[in-house]
Design a protein around this motif. Structure first.
Motif, PDB file in Angstrom:
ATOM      1  N   ASN A  55       0.792  -1.341  -0.167  1.00 53.27           N
ATOM      2  CA  ASN A  55       0.001  -0.078   0.118  1.00 53.27           C
ATOM      3  C   ASN A  55       0.856   1.299   0.122  1.00 53.27           C
ATOM      4  O   ASN A  55       0.711   2.047  -0.743  1.00 53.27           O
ATOM      5  N   LEU A  56       2.042   1.201   0.612  1.00 52.67           N
ATOM      6  CA  LEU A  56       2.800   2.207   0.943  1.00 52.67           C
ATOM      7  C   LEU A  56       3.532   2.716  -0.545  1.00 52.67           C
ATOM      8  O   LEU A  56       3.730   3.733  -0.814  1.00 52.67           O
ATOM      9  N   LEU A  57       3.775   1.594  -1.291  1.00 54.77           N
ATOM     10  CA  LEU A  57       4.626   1.857  -2.544  1.00 54.77           C
ATOM     11  C   LEU A  57       3.820   1.268  -3.791  1.00 54.77           C
ATOM     12  O   LEU A  57       4.259   0.862  -4.817  1.00 54.77           O
ATOM     13  N   SER A  58       2.504   1.405  -3.720  1.00 52.38           N
ATOM     14  CA  SER A  58       1.539   1.102  -4.729  1.00 52.38           C
ATOM     15  C   SER A  58       1.724   1.902  -6.124  1.00 52.38           C
ATOM     16  O   SER A  58       1.370   1.147  -7.070  1.00 52.38           O
ATOM     17  N   ASN A  59       2.017   3.064  -5.992  1.00 50.94           N
ATOM     18  CA  ASN A  59       2.404   3.960  -7.138  1.00 50.94           C
ATOM     19  C   ASN A  59       3.456   3.516  -7.963  1.00 50.94           C
ATOM     20  O   ASN A  59       3.830   4.403  -8.856  1.00 50.94           O
ATOM     21  N   TYR A  60       4.392   2.717  -7.398  1.00 49.51           N
ATOM     22  CA  TYR A  60       5.709   2.425  -7.924  1.00 49.51           C
ATOM     23  C   TYR A  60       5.668   1.133  -8.653  1.00 49.51           C
ATOM     24  O   TYR A  60       4.738   0.330  -8.298  1.00 49.51           O
ATOM     25  N   SER A  61       6.467   0.921  -9.850  1.00 54.09           N
ATOM     26  CA  SER A  61       6.676  -0.356 -10.258  1.00 54.09           C
ATOM     27  C   SER A  61       7.603  -1.442  -9.639  1.00 54.09           C
ATOM     28  O   SER A  61       8.019  -0.911  -8.376  1.00 54.09           O
ATOM     29  N   SER A  62       7.519  -2.704  -9.737  1.00 52.92           N
ATOM     30  CA  SER A  62       7.979  -3.656  -8.936  1.00 52.92           C
ATOM     31  C   SER A  62       9.507  -3.363  -8.890  1.00 52.92           C
ATOM     32  O   SER A  62      10.353  -3.691  -7.923  1.00 52.92           O
ATOM     33  N   SER A  63      10.079  -2.946  -9.908  1.00 54.80           N
ATOM     34  CA  SER A  63      11.649  -2.569 -10.001  1.00 54.80           C
ATOM     35  C   SER A  63      12.052  -1.519  -9.336  1.00 54.80           C
ATOM     36  O   SER A  63      13.057  -1.505  -8.572  1.00 54.80           O
ATOM     37  N   GLU A  64      11.057  -0.282  -9.093  1.00 53.92           N
ATOM     38  CA  GLU A  64      11.255   0.774  -8.260  1.00 53.92           C
ATOM     39  C   GLU A  64      11.123   0.143  -6.717  1.00 53.92           C
ATOM     40  O   GLU A  64      11.975   0.959  -5.983  1.00 53.92           O
ATOM     41  N   ARG A  65      10.223  -0.354  -6.436  1.00 58.92           N
ATOM     42  CA  ARG A  65      10.054  -0.924  -5.160  1.00 58.92           C
ATOM     43  C   ARG A  65      11.173  -1.973  -4.733  1.00 58.92           C
ATOM     44  O   ARG A  65      11.493  -1.798  -3.498  1.00 58.92           O
ATOM     45  N   LEU A  66      11.872  -2.533  -5.742  1.00 60.00           N
ATOM     46  CA  LEU A  66      12.982  -3.306  -5.211  1.00 60.00           C
ATOM     47  C   LEU A  66      14.031  -2.492  -5.045  1.00 60.00           C
ATOM     48  O   LEU A  66      14.682  -2.959  -3.881  1.00 60.00           O
ATOM     49  N   ILE A  67      14.167  -1.458  -5.757  1.00 56.29           N
ATOM     50  CA  ILE A  67      15.458  -0.619  -5.251  1.00 56.29           C
ATOM     51  C   ILE A  67      15.248   0.227  -3.815  1.00 56.29           C
ATOM     52  O   ILE A  67      16.144   0.272  -3.227  1.00 56.29           O
ATOM     53  N   TYR A  68      13.874   0.603  -3.775  1.00 53.36           N
ATOM     54  CA  TYR A  68      13.838   1.536  -2.371  1.00 53.36           C
ATOM     55  C   TYR A  68      13.739   0.477  -1.211  1.00 53.36           C
ATOM     56  O   TYR A  68      14.233   1.086  -0.224  1.00 53.36           O
ATOM     57  N   ILE A  69      13.393  -0.638  -1.490  1.00 55.18           N
ATOM     58  CA  ILE A  69      13.401  -1.448  -0.114  1.00 55.18           C
ATOM     59  C   ILE A  69      14.750  -1.949  -0.041  1.00 55.18           C
ATOM     60  O   ILE A  69      15.228  -1.863   1.162  1.00 55.18           O
ATOM     61  N   SER A  70      15.530  -2.116  -0.884  1.00 52.19           N
ATOM     62  CA  SER A  70      16.928  -2.295  -1.014  1.00 52.19           C
ATOM     63  C   SER A  70      17.807  -1.285  -0.140  1.00 52.19           C
ATOM     64  O   SER A  70      18.792  -1.831   0.819  1.00 52.19           O
ATOM     65  N   ILE A  71      17.435  -0.191  -0.539  1.00 49.64           N
ATOM     66  CA  ILE A  71      18.043   1.169   0.146  1.00 49.64           C
ATOM     67  C   ILE A  71      17.755   1.220   1.445  1.00 49.64           C
ATOM     68  O   ILE A  71      18.759   1.369   2.095  1.00 49.64           O
ATOM     69  N   SER A  72      16.324   0.842   1.741  1.00 55.80           N
ATOM     70  CA  SER A  72      16.021   1.069   3.255  1.00 55.80           C
ATOM     71  C   SER A  72      16.657  -0.400   3.948  1.00 55.80           C
ATOM     72  O   SER A  72      17.082   0.349   5.153  1.00 55.80           O
ATOM     73  N   ILE A  73      17.177  -1.292   3.826  1.00 51.58           N
ATOM     74  CA  ILE A  73      17.525  -2.260   4.290  1.00 51.58           C
ATOM     75  C   ILE A  73      19.017  -1.782   4.728  1.00 51.58           C
ATOM     76  O   ILE A  73      19.672  -2.197   5.764  1.00 51.58           O
ATOM     77  N   LEU A  74      19.708  -1.265   3.749  1.00 50.42           N
ATOM     78  CA  LEU A  74      21.075  -0.741   3.772  1.00 50.42           C
ATOM     79  C   LEU A  74      21.095   0.349   4.896  1.00 50.42           C
ATOM     80  O   LEU A  74      21.831   0.303   5.717  1.00 50.42           O
ATOM     81  N   ILE A  75      20.152   1.218   5.010  1.00 50.09           N
ATOM     82  CA  ILE A  75      20.010   2.470   5.792  1.00 50.09           C
ATOM     83  C   ILE A  75      19.913   2.007   7.157  1.00 50.09           C
ATOM     84  O   ILE A  75      20.563   2.403   8.127  1.00 50.09           O
ATOM     85  N   PHE A  76      18.760   0.774   7.167  1.00 49.21           N
ATOM     86  CA  PHE A  76      18.613   0.337   8.646  1.00 49.21           C
ATOM     87  C   PHE A  76      19.721  -0.204   9.279  1.00 49.21           C
ATOM     88  O   PHE A  76      20.175  -0.338  10.663  1.00 49.21           O
ATOM     89  N   PHE A  77      20.574  -0.968   8.394  1.00 53.47           N
ATOM     90  CA  PHE A  77      21.521  -1.732   9.008  1.00 53.47           C
ATOM     91  C   PHE A  77      22.718  -0.629   9.231  1.00 53.47           C
ATOM     92  O   PHE A  77      23.504  -1.157  10.460  1.00 53.47           O
ATOM     93  N   LEU A  78      22.703   0.316   8.522  1.00 52.24           N
ATOM     94  CA  LEU A  78      23.914   1.117   8.873  1.00 52.24           C
ATOM     95  C   LEU A  78      23.467   1.985  10.005  1.00 52.24           C
ATOM     96  O   LEU A  78      24.400   2.278  11.071  1.00 52.24           O
ATOM     97  N   ILE A  79      22.329   2.296  10.316  1.00 54.86           N
ATOM     98  CA  ILE A  79      21.987   2.827  11.432  1.00 54.86           C
ATOM     99  C   ILE A  79      22.051   2.241  12.718  1.00 54.86           C
ATOM    100  O   ILE A  79      22.746   2.674  13.737  1.00 54.86           O
ATOM    101  N   LYS A  80      21.761   0.823  12.583  1.00 54.53           N
ATOM    102  CA  LYS A  80      21.806  -0.020  13.726  1.00 54.53           C
ATOM    103  C   LYS A  80      23.459  -0.139  14.189  1.00 54.53           C
ATOM    104  O   LYS A  80      23.832  -0.295  15.283  1.00 54.53           O
TER     105      LYS A  80
END
Length: 333
Positions: A57-82
């Motif tokens: 629902n949060l990323l419903s306006n994006y394509s699958s490839s774009e969602r893949l990129i945003y989620i991958s970047i989020s994982i990296l950011i969360f990992f770095l912050i931790k």
């Protein structure tokens, strides 16, 4: 514990606790974000769990490839912050523990200096030496430090349990129930044994220090009376007693890890067999095994860490009681 810790210590404890919450939270997010990532990779449209439903629902306006990129970047950011918070937490705890050790030893030595001469004559000097040099460090290394480990591990289990409860309520309840029952059983069995080992260590250490002190103080009489072999025999007996206790502690220390690893493998095998027998969707089964497996890499070491740290706390309780008793003693005039 007011005899050992003051208000300034509790302020530091609160700061450490807040940082630990942040570490566990972002650790959970870094693993939790893998769930929608795997759904996109598997081209799954499953919205049955709340995590995929929220992300879709949060990323419903994006394509699958774009969602893949945003989620991958989020994982990296969360990992770095931790990891940033982990470095900060390590700095705070290391700084506090090292300086607290020095403070505690100074307070014990000051207490010894201010004791009246008549009271000193009533007590064994080797116990004072033991308390200042060994028991004070044991409080920090085997009591306070393990308590910090228990807290961070409990927070990790808490946040990852919430993640798995949101993802798969039924299987998570079964998993947590089995792990909690196993943990409580291990703690119940080992707690009195470890406390007993702590008392043995304390008594034996005092005797060893006493032998060393008496040997240096009376080396001339020792040689004249030809009693060095007697002291050597007793010294060896107490050294071997400490070594024997250490071996037993080491065995008890690995029992939790072995138990939980065996439980984990058994549960995964049962889950896969059950999924195959019930003709469940293979992709969904692989995805669940992956998510629970990734979470288990955090939860199982945390459960093991909690029990091992709790063992250390029980082992060091005798030292805490001794130091508290010293600070509560009133000096004779």
């Amino acid at each position: 514990m007011s005899e050992i810790f003051n208000k300034n210590h509790y302020v530091i404890f609160c700061l450490i606790f807040i940082v630990m919450i942040l570490i566990s939270f972002f650790d959970m997010l870094s693993i939790g974000t893998v769930i929608p990532l795997l759904s996109i990779i598997n081209e799954s449209t499953n919205n049955s769990d709340q995590i995929n439903y929220f992300v879709n629902n949060l990323l419903s306006n994006y394509s699958s490839s774009e969602r893949l990129i945003y989620i991958s970047i989020s994982i990296l950011i969360f990992f770095l912050i931790k990891n940033i918070f982990t470095i900060i937490n390590t700095k705070i705890i290391s700084n506090y523990l090292l300086f607290f050790t020095a403070e505690l030893q100074q307070r014990l030595f000051e207490k010894f200096i201010n004791i009246s001469y008549t009271l000193i004559l009533k007590k064994n000097s080797e116990k004072y030496i033991r308390d200042i040099t060994i028991e004070s460090r044991l409080i920090v290394n085997s009591y306070l430090s393990p308590i910090f480990q228990i807290i961070i591990n409990l927070l990790t289990v808490f946040f990852f349990s919430i993640l798995l409860l949101i993802y798969d309520l039924k299987n998570t309840i079964i998993l947590i129930t089995i792990l909690l029952s196993s943990s409580l059983l291990i703690i119940f069995i080992l707690k009195p044994l470890l406390y007993k080992f702590g008392l043995i260590r304390q008594d034996t250490t005092s005797k060893i220090i006493g032998y060393i002190k008496q040997t240096f103080d009376g080396i001339r009489e020792l040689k004249i009376d030809n009693s060095d072999k007697f002291y050597l025999k007793d010294f060896k007996k107490n050294i071997e007693k400490i070594a024997s206790t250490g071996v037993k502690r080491a065995i008890f220390g690995v029992l939790p890890r072995i138990t939980f690893e065996l439980l984990l493998v058994t549960l995964f095998v049962v889950f896969i067999i059950f999924s195959v027998k019930s003709s469940a969707d293979l992709n969904e089964t692989i995805m669940k095994v992956t998510i629970f497996g990734a979470s288990a890499l955090r939860i199982i070491p945390s459960f093991t860490g909690i029990i091992r740290s709790y063992q250390k706390v029980n082992y060091a309780k005798s030292a805490v009681e001794t130091i508290k008793k010293i600070f509560n003693e009133k000096n004779e005039i």
